[in-house]
Enzyme design. Structure first.
Site, PDB file in Angstrom:
ATOM      1  N   HIS A  13     -16.717 -49.648  13.771  1.00  0.00           N
ATOM      2  CA  HIS A  13     -17.405 -48.526  13.146  1.00  0.00           C
ATOM      3  C   HIS A  13     -18.770 -48.964  12.608  1.00  0.00           C
ATOM      4  CE1 HIS A  13     -13.426 -46.655  13.066  1.00  0.00           C
ATOM      5  NE2 HIS A  13     -13.966 -45.535  12.596  1.00  0.00           N
ATOM      6  N   ASN A  55     -15.862 -57.722  12.371  1.00  0.00           N
ATOM      7  CA  ASN A  55     -15.461 -56.383  11.964  1.00  0.00           C
ATOM      8  C   ASN A  55     -14.445 -56.393  10.824  1.00  0.00           C
ATOM      9  OD1 ASN A  55     -15.124 -53.523  12.088  1.00  0.00           O
ATOM     10  ND2 ASN A  55     -13.374 -53.771  13.452  1.00  0.00           N
ATOM     11  N   ASP A  82     -37.509 -57.050   6.128  1.00  0.00           N
ATOM     12  CA  ASP A  82     -38.611 -57.443   7.015  1.00  0.00           C
ATOM     13  C   ASP A  82     -38.106 -58.217   8.233  1.00  0.00           C
ATOM     14  OD1 ASP A  82     -40.683 -56.282   5.618  1.00  0.00           O
ATOM     15  OD2 ASP A  82     -41.231 -58.103   4.523  1.00  0.00           O
ATOM     16  N   GLU A 132     -36.416 -55.844  10.614  1.00  0.00           N
ATOM     17  CA  GLU A 132     -37.429 -55.045  11.297  1.00  0.00           C
ATOM     18  C   GLU A 132     -38.133 -55.855  12.384  1.00  0.00           C
ATOM     19  OE1 GLU A 132     -38.727 -51.747   7.946  1.00  0.00           O
ATOM     20  OE2 GLU A 132     -39.847 -53.640   8.043  1.00  0.00           O
ATOM     21  N   GLN A 158     -42.267 -50.526  -0.522  1.00  0.00           N
ATOM     22  CA  GLN A 158     -41.660 -51.138   0.668  1.00  0.00           C
ATOM     23  C   GLN A 158     -42.053 -52.605   0.807  1.00  0.00           C
ATOM     24  OE1 GLN A 158     -41.498 -49.360   4.675  1.00  0.00           O
ATOM     25  NE2 GLN A 158     -42.421 -47.551   3.762  1.00  0.00           N
ATOM     26  N   GLU A 185     -38.801 -54.983   0.815  1.00  0.00           N
ATOM     27  CA  GLU A 185     -38.417 -55.390   2.164  1.00  0.00           C
ATOM     28  C   GLU A 185     -38.625 -56.882   2.407  1.00  0.00           C
ATOM     29  OE1 GLU A 185     -40.193 -52.902   5.111  1.00  0.00           O
ATOM     30  OE2 GLU A 185     -39.045 -51.136   4.502  1.00  0.00           O
TER      31      GLU A 185
END
Length: 293
Positions: free
Chosen positions: A131, A162, A261, A264, A280, A284
């Site tokens: 999930h 998991n 970061d 991303e 941010q 981040e």
């Protein structure tokens, strides 16, 4: 005399009616307007922190297709047979006593002609139907819980990842909610190739579902309130983890903390795009060092 009696009778009747109306008003059921509004307000937009990949609901957007459900929002990759990311709001309004439904099902909301994974797509693969938005985060109703078992909410995940590492962070998130917080959770996977119970694999379901190399999650923690994106400050706690998708993981999720970061950079997403850009830049870049249970 008759006129006086008539006036007295009318006065008595009017008084009785006034008393009756007053009693009716006192006994009228109170509509719990505030309670309903508050309950609804705590089930907030799943994309309040932003749309990480700029996903759209165009059926020609094969690699970044937006599915917006009542329970969560996600970006789906048709050719990988799994979500790029799933985003959801978590507060006490989403939690109840509904048991786990375990009714894994293909998602009929995908465009016609697209591959739709089923429960059996993972059979014998050695990977869990992992999930993204957890079943236990949606226990307010049968419909809410059932939505988490749609296969568009699943990724091929190693069992230890998991059932141990990932589950530990999921439980901790609900602990934070029980402490009076509301959360925004964005998670997903990237890369190709993971190790499950049957060893290393890059795909399952005859090549239709990509096995990711990494699974990641970002959690924004806020005290209960409104206008949530605007309440995120440089002091807001943001938890980010990035885990390899294999069987050698530590049982504690805290071992895999990283920065937003870094996630991303690995994914190309703008994960908290709705948050003030100056804020941010601070949150981040930071790696969480708060409690883990």
């Amino acid at each position: 005399m008759k006129l006086t009696f008539s006036r007295i009778s009318s006065l008595v009747l009017l008084t009785a009616l006034a008393v009756s109306c007053s009693k009716d008003e006192q006994n009228a059921p109170t509509v719990p307007t505030a309670a309903v509004v508050n309950q609804d307000a705590t089930r907030d937009s799943h994309l309040a922190m932003g749309n990480p990949s700029g996903a759209t609901s165009s059926s020609t957007n094969y690699t970044n297709y937006l599915l917006s459900k009542s329970q969560f929002a996600l970006s789906y990759h048709r050719d990988k047979g799994k979500p790029n990311w799933v985003s959801w709001h978590l507060s006490s309004a989403w939690l109840g006593s509904t048991p786990r439904q375990d009714n894994f099902a293909a998602d009929g909301a995908l465009p016609s002609g697209w591959f739709r994974a089923t429960s059996s797509s993972y059979t014998g693969s050695g990977f869990d139907r992992g999930h993204n938005c957890p079943s236990a985060d949606r226990t307010g109703s049968v419909a809410d819980n059932s939505a988490t078992f749609l296969m568009t909410n699943m990724m091929p995940q190693s069992a230890n990842n998991n059932q141990r590492t990932w589950a530990g962070l999921e439980n901790y998130c609900r602990t934070l909610v029980n402490q009076g917080n509301e959360l925004y959770v964005i998670c997903g996977s990237y890369g190709s190739g993971g190790t499950g119970l049957n060893g290393y694999a890059t795909t399952i379901a005859g090549g239709k579902i990509t096995v990711p190399s990494n699974c990641w999650k970002v959690v924004v923690v806020l005290p209960e309130g409104s206008s949530d994106a605007s309440r995120v400050t440089t002091a807001t706690r943001v938890i980010a983890i990035n885990t390899p998708n294999n069987q050698t993981l530590a049982s504690t999720w805290g071992s895999y903390r990283t920065s937003v970061d870094a996630i991303e950079a690995a994914t190309g997403y703008n994960i908290l795009s709705a948050v003030n850009s100056t804020v941010q830049a601070t949150i981040e870049a930071r790696v969480d060092n708060g409690p883990t249970n």
